[in-house]
Design an enzyme around this catalytic site. Structure first.
Site, PDB file in Angstrom:
ATOM      1  N   ASP A  64      -6.143  12.786  -7.420  1.00 55.50           N
ATOM      2  CA  ASP A  64      -5.089  12.497  -6.443  1.00 55.50           C
ATOM      3  C   ASP A  64      -4.339  13.786  -6.160  1.00 55.50           C
ATOM      4  OD1 ASP A  64      -3.348   9.466  -5.852  1.00 55.50           O
ATOM      5  OD2 ASP A  64      -2.873  11.397  -4.940  1.00 55.50           O
ATOM      6  N   ASN A  72       6.670   4.756  -2.801  1.00 55.75           N
ATOM      7  CA  ASN A  72       5.479   4.321  -3.553  1.00 55.75           C
ATOM      8  C   ASN A  72       5.845   3.278  -4.618  1.00 55.75           C
ATOM      9  OD1 ASN A  72       4.313   7.768  -3.841  1.00 55.75           O
ATOM     10  ND2 ASN A  72       3.983   6.320  -2.184  1.00 55.75           N
ATOM     11  N   ARG A  75       5.069  -0.646  -5.313  1.00 56.78           N
ATOM     12  CA  ARG A  75       3.766  -1.196  -5.731  1.00 56.78           C
ATOM     13  C   ARG A  75       2.981  -0.306  -6.692  1.00 56.78           C
ATOM     14  NH1 ARG A  75       4.144   1.260  -1.273  1.00 56.78           N
ATOM     15  NH2 ARG A  75       2.588   2.757  -0.607  1.00 56.78           N
ATOM     16  N   LYS A  88       1.222  12.954  -8.761  1.00 59.27           N
ATOM     17  CA  LYS A  88       0.849  11.646  -9.304  1.00 59.27           C
ATOM     18  C   LYS A  88      -0.054  11.772 -10.523  1.00 59.27           C
ATOM     19  CE  LYS A  88       1.415   8.859  -5.165  1.00 59.27           C
ATOM     20  NZ  LYS A  88       0.774   8.015  -4.142  1.00 59.27           N
ATOM     21  N   ASP A 132      -7.003   4.974   0.406  1.00 57.13           N
ATOM     22  CA  ASP A 132      -6.350   4.241   1.487  1.00 57.13           C
ATOM     23  C   ASP A 132      -6.752   4.791   2.855  1.00 57.13           C
ATOM     24  OD1 ASP A 132      -5.138   6.661   1.458  1.00 57.13           O
ATOM     25  OD2 ASP A 132      -3.081   5.919   1.283  1.00 57.13           O
ATOM     26  N   CYS A 190      -1.545   1.738   5.820  1.00 47.70           N
ATOM     27  CA  CYS A 190      -0.565   0.928   5.102  1.00 47.70           C
ATOM     28  C   CYS A 190       0.852   1.379   5.443  1.00 47.70           C
ATOM     29  CB  CYS A 190      -0.804   1.021   3.603  1.00 47.70           C
ATOM     30  SG  CYS A 190      -2.217   0.036   3.087  1.00 47.70           S
ATOM     31  N   CYS A 350     -12.650 -15.044  13.522  1.00 43.36           N
ATOM     32  CA  CYS A 350     -13.074 -15.429  12.175  1.00 43.36           C
ATOM     33  C   CYS A 350     -11.993 -16.327  11.597  1.00 43.36           C
ATOM     34  CB  CYS A 350     -13.354 -14.192  11.311  1.00 43.36           C
ATOM     35  SG  CYS A 350     -11.892 -13.219  10.916  1.00 43.36           S
TER      36      CYS A 350
END
Ligand code: ZN
Length: 392
Positions: A64, A72, A75, A88, A132, A190, A350
């Site tokens: 990372d 951050n 979560r 991180k 992500d 996100c 869908c």
């Protein structure tokens, strides 16, 4: 009796594992010997790292390049308030050492790139994809296929998530499912779209579980199955995935080395991110558009000429359907493209609008000019338009 590779401290620590016949001393030794690489120490990587460390996975690699940001913490439970501003990888190493000092945590404070991916991944047995973005996801997939390392995949968006195990000897890979990435800017990140804070915990735990199962060789891994998690409905469904013989990664194997994934995802040289020059197809713009269920109802009532395609599975179609919709399950869509007219307007649907969004991207990539995705899928249809259509 042969001496165990586990120290008395470790035997005590893992007591609850040792009394499980499916794990036992032998399984715990396999965990200790295992080397797992986590790509990303964010939302998905956090729970995966914590639980794999606790479970006694001997070597955990973490790639990372990012630093902990206060946004951050909603979560990414690996990091603490005091870590804001730190890399991180550093915060992860300290935290994981606290969880289990027997784990060898190796950190790579850099982005995974086409230059370093093979070299890093080669040193591990299993890769956990906690990325992500599409460029790293394709990069991770292709590197895993080339090296023959299982890729434990997870992804999240808003309230929905997916998980699978790709790139095993016999199973499909990520490219079997999504041959090419969606056009840049089409799928919000996100950061733009938001993410329900507990969701990466849910999906990450599935990834951690699959990783431990692969190491132990127990149970039935998510190979050839895509798990779809809907946190709002709290529903877990799996769809069958087949290995695509035409897949350039694991099928024809024409991908023998890593490519420029920024460019592949339309982010590279000369490409603009999200804003495209006006093209010939009048006001449609470049990309798939979203249609609401009420717009669809109006369109059906107006007698407009268009193709309505339902990409769900036959069993779902048996439970509930919108009249006039043609059933072409997602996995057969590629094979059915030839039977569709690319100049015709197409609306895809869908269950909740997630699979059909991927299908819409696919058709758009195949040259279909006017493609709509039905927002909210048949579920929104039964809620807002026709309550007679059964919800499931
Ligand atoms: Zn494949």
């Amino acid at each position: 009796m042969e001496q165990s590779a586990l120290t008395p401290d470790e035997l005590q620590r893992y007591a609850r594992h040792l009394s499980l016949p499916e794990v036992g001393i032998e399984g715990q030794e396999k965990l200790k010997k295992a080397r797992v690489l986590l790509v990303g120490a964010g939302g998905l990587g956090s729970p995966v790292a914590l639980y794999l460390a606790a479970a006694g996975v001997g070597t955990l690699g973490i790639v990372d390049f990012d630093r902990v940001d206060v946004t951050n913490l909603q979560r990414q439970v690996l990091h603490s308030t005091g870590d804001v501003g730190r890399p991180k990888t550093e915060s992860a190493r300290v935290r994981l050492h606290g969880v289990n000092p027997h784990v060898d945590v190796r950190t790579y404070d850099e982005a995974l790139t086409s230059e370093n991916a093979l070299d890093i991944i080669r040193r591990y047995d299993i890769v956990v994809d906690g990325t992500d973005n599409f460029q790293t996801r394709y990069l991770t997939n292709d590197a895993c296929v080339i090296l023959g390392k299982p890729n434990v995949y997870g992804s999240i968006f808003r309230f929905e998530g997916q998980a699978s195990v790709f790139a095993t000897a016999d199973g499909p890979c990520y490219r079997c499912l999504f041959r090419e990435p969606p056009p840049p800017g089409l799928v919000p990140s996100c950061a733009e779209g938001g993410v329900f804070g507990v969701l990466p915990g849910l999906v990450g735990m599935v990834q951690a579980t699959e990783t431990v199962k692969l190491i132990l060789g127990v149970g039935e891994p998510l190979v050839g199955r895509l798990l779809l998690v809907d946190a709002l409905r709290m529903s877990f469904r799996t769809i069958q995935l087949r290995k695509d013989p035409e897949c350039p990664a694991c099928g024809t194997r024409e991908i023998t080395e890593l490519i420029d994934y920024e460019e592949f995802c339309g982010l590279g040289r000369g490409a603009t991110n999200g804003s495209h020059a006006a093209s010939d197809d009048d006001e449609w713009g470049d990309g798939v558009r979203e249609m609401s269920v009420t717009e669809l109802a109006a369109k059906l009532a107006s007698g407009d000429e268009f193709e309505l395609i339902d990409v769900r599975e036959p069993y779902e179609h048996a439970i509930a359907r919108i009249p006039r919709a043609r059933l072409i399950p997602m996995r057969t869509l590629a094979a059915s493209v030839g039977s569709l007219d690319p100049t015709r307007e197409v609306v895809l649907l869908c269950h909740h609008g997630m699979r059909s969004a991927a299908a819409a991207d696919f058709l758009h990539e195949q040259g279909f000019q006017r493609v709509w995705n039905l927002t909210g899928g048949i579920d929104a249809w039964s809620e807002e338009v026709d309550p007679g259509v059964r919800r499931y």
